[in-house]
Structures are given as C-alpha cells and as structure tokens.
Write a protein that holds these residues in place. Sequence first.
Motif, mmCIF file in Angstrom:
data_model
loop_
_atom_site.group_PDB
_atom_site.id
_atom_site.type_symbol
_atom_site.label_atom_id
_atom_site.label_comp_id
_atom_site.label_asym_id
_atom_site.label_seq_id
_atom_site.Cartn_x
_atom_site.Cartn_y
_atom_site.Cartn_z
ATOM 1 N N ASN B 30 59.974 72.900 57.765
ATOM 2 C CA ASN B 30 61.341 72.453 57.528
ATOM 3 C C ASN B 30 61.594 72.184 56.047
ATOM 4 O O ASN B 30 62.624 72.583 55.496
ATOM 5 N N ALA B 31 60.637 71.515 55.405
ATOM 6 C CA ALA B 31 60.799 71.178 53.994
ATOM 7 C C ALA B 31 60.891 72.445 53.145
ATOM 8 O O ALA B 31 61.665 72.518 52.189
ATOM 9 N N VAL B 32 60.107 73.459 53.504
ATOM 10 C CA VAL B 32 60.122 74.713 52.750
ATOM 11 C C VAL B 32 61.483 75.394 52.893
ATOM 12 O O VAL B 32 62.052 75.882 51.912
ATOM 13 N N VAL B 33 62.020 75.407 54.120
ATOM 14 C CA VAL B 33 63.326 76.036 54.329
ATOM 15 C C VAL B 33 64.397 75.326 53.510
ATOM 16 O O VAL B 33 65.231 75.968 52.856
ATOM 17 N N GLY B 55 69.687 65.166 55.575
ATOM 18 C CA GLY B 55 70.398 64.219 56.441
ATOM 19 C C GLY B 55 70.717 64.846 57.790
ATOM 20 O O GLY B 55 70.435 64.260 58.847
ATOM 21 N N GLY B 56 71.290 66.046 57.745
ATOM 22 C CA GLY B 56 71.642 66.731 58.991
ATOM 23 C C GLY B 56 70.411 67.002 59.840
ATOM 24 O O GLY B 56 70.419 66.830 61.056
ATOM 25 N N ALA B 57 69.337 67.404 59.177
ATOM 26 C CA ALA B 57 68.115 67.748 59.901
ATOM 27 C C ALA B 57 67.539 66.516 60.612
ATOM 28 O O ALA B 57 67.108 66.597 61.765
ATOM 29 N N ILE B 58 67.562 65.373 59.919
ATOM 30 C CA ILE B 58 67.020 64.152 60.527
ATOM 31 C C ILE B 58 67.886 63.723 61.707
ATOM 32 O O ILE B 58 67.380 63.406 62.794
ATOM 33 N N GLY B 59 69.216 63.752 61.507
ATOM 34 C CA GLY B 59 70.121 63.390 62.596
ATOM 35 C C GLY B 59 69.886 64.261 63.814
ATOM 36 O O GLY B 59 69.792 63.781 64.947
ATOM 37 N N LEU B 148 59.790 58.602 63.084
ATOM 38 C CA LEU B 148 59.719 58.035 61.740
ATOM 39 C C LEU B 148 58.714 58.787 60.876
ATOM 40 O O LEU B 148 58.933 58.992 59.694
ATOM 41 N N ILE B 149 57.589 59.190 61.484
ATOM 42 C CA ILE B 149 56.566 59.920 60.730
ATOM 43 C C ILE B 149 57.102 61.272 60.277
ATOM 44 O O ILE B 149 56.805 61.751 59.182
ATOM 45 N N SER B 150 57.913 61.904 61.133
ATOM 46 C CA SER B 150 58.334 63.265 60.808
ATOM 47 C C SER B 150 59.417 63.287 59.730
ATOM 48 O O SER B 150 59.592 64.287 59.045
ATOM 49 N N ILE B 151 60.123 62.165 59.561
ATOM 50 C CA ILE B 151 61.229 62.171 58.593
ATOM 51 C C ILE B 151 60.764 62.406 57.146
ATOM 52 O O ILE B 151 61.266 63.301 56.477
ATOM 53 N N PRO B 152 59.768 61.649 56.666
ATOM 54 C CA PRO B 152 59.304 61.961 55.299
ATOM 55 C C PRO B 152 58.736 63.378 55.187
ATOM 56 O O PRO B 152 58.808 63.993 54.120
ATOM 57 N N LEU B 153 58.190 63.887 56.286
ATOM 58 C CA LEU B 153 57.639 65.244 56.228
ATOM 59 C C LEU B 153 58.747 66.280 56.070
ATOM 60 O O LEU B 153 58.544 67.341 55.488
ATOM 61 N N ILE B 154 59.939 65.971 56.625
ATOM 62 C CA ILE B 154 61.072 66.886 56.447
ATOM 63 C C ILE B 154 61.620 66.737 55.036
ATOM 64 O O ILE B 154 61.939 67.707 54.361
ATOM 65 N N ALA B 155 61.734 65.485 54.595
ATOM 66 C CA ALA B 155 62.414 65.215 53.329
ATOM 67 C C ALA B 155 61.585 65.653 52.127
ATOM 68 O O ALA B 155 62.098 66.247 51.193
ATOM 69 N N SER B 157 58.484 67.872 50.820
ATOM 70 C CA SER B 157 57.645 68.991 51.222
ATOM 71 C C SER B 157 56.205 68.532 51.430
ATOM 72 O O SER B 157 55.603 67.907 50.568
ATOM 73 N N SER B 158 55.657 68.834 52.592
ATOM 74 C CA SER B 158 54.261 68.471 52.833
ATOM 75 C C SER B 158 53.396 69.695 52.581
ATOM 76 O O SER B 158 52.739 70.201 53.457
ATOM 77 N N GLN B 159 53.482 70.178 51.335
ATOM 78 C CA GLN B 159 52.789 71.430 51.010
ATOM 79 C C GLN B 159 51.280 71.308 51.161
ATOM 80 O O GLN B 159 50.606 72.300 51.397
ATOM 81 N N LEU B 160 50.781 70.089 51.037
ATOM 82 C CA LEU B 160 49.333 69.906 51.152
ATOM 83 C C LEU B 160 48.855 70.341 52.542
ATOM 84 O O LEU B 160 47.800 70.954 52.682
ATOM 85 N N VAL B 161 49.668 70.038 53.563
ATOM 86 C CA VAL B 161 49.298 70.437 54.920
ATOM 87 C C VAL B 161 49.273 71.963 55.040
ATOM 88 O O VAL B 161 48.346 72.545 55.616
ATOM 89 N N LEU B 162 50.285 72.606 54.449
ATOM 90 C CA LEU B 162 50.341 74.072 54.505
ATOM 91 C C LEU B 162 49.144 74.687 53.780
ATOM 92 O O LEU B 162 48.570 75.677 54.215
ATOM 93 N N LYS B 163 48.758 74.055 52.652
ATOM 94 C CA LYS B 163 47.596 74.550 51.910
ATOM 95 C C LYS B 163 46.320 74.364 52.725
ATOM 96 O O LYS B 163 45.453 75.229 52.753
ATOM 97 N N LEU B 164 46.227 73.198 53.382
ATOM 98 C CA LEU B 164 45.046 72.920 54.209
ATOM 99 C C LEU B 164 44.888 73.973 55.306
ATOM 100 O O LEU B 164 43.789 74.462 55.567
#
Lengths: 141, 244
Positions: B30-33, B55-59, B148-155, B157-164
């Motif tokens: 989501n963050a990448v998009v 904002g829209g994505a979280i809602g 709540l955990i997923s919100i910062p991941l959307i906002a 980019s959790s690129q570290l996870v993608l790299k992992l």
Amino acid sequence: MKILVPIDGSARADLAVQYVLSQMSNWVSKPEIFLLNVQWKVVNSNVKFFIDPQTVQDYYREAGLQALAAARLLLDQAGLSYQYHIGVGTPAEGIAQYALEQGVSQIVMTQGGESNLQSLLLGSVTSRVLSLAPCPVLIVK
Amino acid sequence: MLSLEMLASSDFWIGVLKIIMIDLLLSGDNAVVIALACRNLPESQRKKGILFGVGGAIGLRVVLTFFAVGLLSLPYLKLLGAVLLVWIGIKLILPEEDHDESNIKADTRLLGAVKTIIIADFVMSLDNVLGVAGAANGNMFLLIFGLLISIPLIAWSSQLVLKLIDRFPWIIYGGGALLGYVAGEMLVGEAALAAWVVEHPLLHHVIPAVGAALVLATGWWLSLRQRAHAPLEDVLDEVVKRPE
C-alpha cells in the motif's frame, strides 16, 4: 582491466571511487571503470496492477541517479571515461551477476554502507558479494 | 475489553504475534502504491495527494475490518473466509507473474492519483483485513490492535519488510503457513461444524495444521519452476566517453 565499483548512495560508498582514483597512476593502462547501483525491488506484481510501468521505471531511474550522483561527480572532476548502470534486484546477487556479464576483473567496494538495523536484518551486502563474486573483491577500509 | 486474565493467557500473545506478522506481510504494498501514484503530481500537490491517499486508505480499512467481522459472524461465511485465506496464503507464496500488457495511464491530476490509491487500497486491504479478522477470532481488542499496527505501515513505507522478503524468500513460506493455520482455526470456529468439533476436540489442532500444510504444499508445488533469485533487471545503461 575492468573495475566495478558498486554504489549504494551512502557517503561511504564513494570512498571506493576515491580509492580507485588514488591508484590510477599505478596501472600501466587506464582501467575501464563501471559504476553500478542496484535498487531493491520494492514494486511487486500487486503494485504493477495499479501503477503504469513508466512511473515505476522513472522511480527506479531517479533513485538510482541520485545514488550515483556523488560518485559520478568524482569521476567527472577527474576527467575519466566510465560507464554507469542502474539495475533492479537483490543488491549482492545483482552485483555478482553484473560483474560476470561484463567480465569485470575486480570489484572495489566499501563495507557497511547500510544502516545498522538493515545490515543486522539483511546481512551485509559486502560479505554477500565476497562469497558470490566471480572475480577478486577489494574492500576499501 | 482488555482484562488482566487476557494478558496472562498465552493464546492472547500468540494472537498478537500472528496479527503483527500478517500486517507486516500484507501491508507493505500500500505504501509503495501511494508513493508512486503521487509521483506524477505537480510538486505543490504531492503532499496533499499523499495525505488524502493515506487518510482515505485508513478510513477504508477501518470500515472493511468491521464489515468483515460482521460478515464472518453469519452462518457458513467462515467456510468461505477459510477458503479465501488459503487462497491468499498460496498467492503470497507464488512467484509473481509479469503482466507487461498493462494499459494503465499515469494520472497527473490530484483526483486521479487519490482515486488510484483508494481503489488499490481497497483491493490490497481485503487480504489483510480477512487475515487480521481471522487471527483476532472475535477478540475486539486484537482486532483494533491489528488495525492500529497496519496504519503506520500504510502511512510510512515499510520498505525494510519488502527488502527482507526479497533477501530471504522463505519468509513468505512462513507467512503462507500462518495464513493457512488461521484459515484452519476459522474453519474450526464455524458454527455449522460445532457439533463435530466438540465431539473430536483434537480437531482444534489438526485442522489448522492441515490448513498450513495445504498452503505450503500447494504453494511449493506451483512455484517449483521459480528461480531462487530473479535476475537483475536493467533500468539504465550509459557510457561517459572522454578524449584521452
């Protein structure tokens, strides 16, 4: 003689370019210099479903050029010919593959350009390159 | 909602771990998009686009989560949910297909970028929402924790996870197995099967394990042809020539 200098965009990586420049007078014939930046593949097929390929390419190119800028400036200032390349993939594997394809005679790189957390979780790119590279690897301290 | 008893049970903490894992594996795109969709906007609108998009994505994700929980309480829909989760798990493991025939056009208007983000988030949130709803298993606290955990991941980019995932492809096998396991738990919780499960309490462990094994076996079988590491893709190749 072909020398490959992988660049990750960190200030440390440019030390490898400076080292190569400092050794220029030691080579009988001028070596061919290759700069390579490998961007992690962060765009997967889910994302490609919504984003046009051109935007994805532009993103990788811009990020790659930004990473290479300082190293290119050093070579430009020294007035040397060189090639630069931006690829997308897993960095260590990508560097080894590019070295093989180009028939590179030596890889010159620094150690630990990535953040502590990243190298803890992902392992150091430099030590992966050491084990995967098809040619000698010189590590600039 | 949150009691001391709950905090003392190991099931609760295992639930927390499951939800974190599912969120990490199914939120990164989501963050990448969002970042890419806003790239073509004029500089002045880019921040606005990201803000509206996030904002829209979280809602959307909040609404979808409660919608999913409501649906899952209906008879037989847990069966469907379990099948979907198995499919999501297998899809996570499968090597990606390149659809180069893409005919999407980059949008340079704010509204277009936000529309892209919302549609993408709707589609890409479905798997995450179903996975979290399944792992929460009716526990309201776990459900909201997952959101709540997923919100910062959307906002951010959790690129570290993608790299992992790129560096250690076996991580997605772990994620796939987890989704299969959660699918099995969902199946055990299906009211239509309650009588059968009460009669054979061992099924509480057997069905989730079978779910995990099913996802792993199918994913492994379908991705046999995948190479360990995708080859380097070329983006740019330039030669700088100078007179000697």
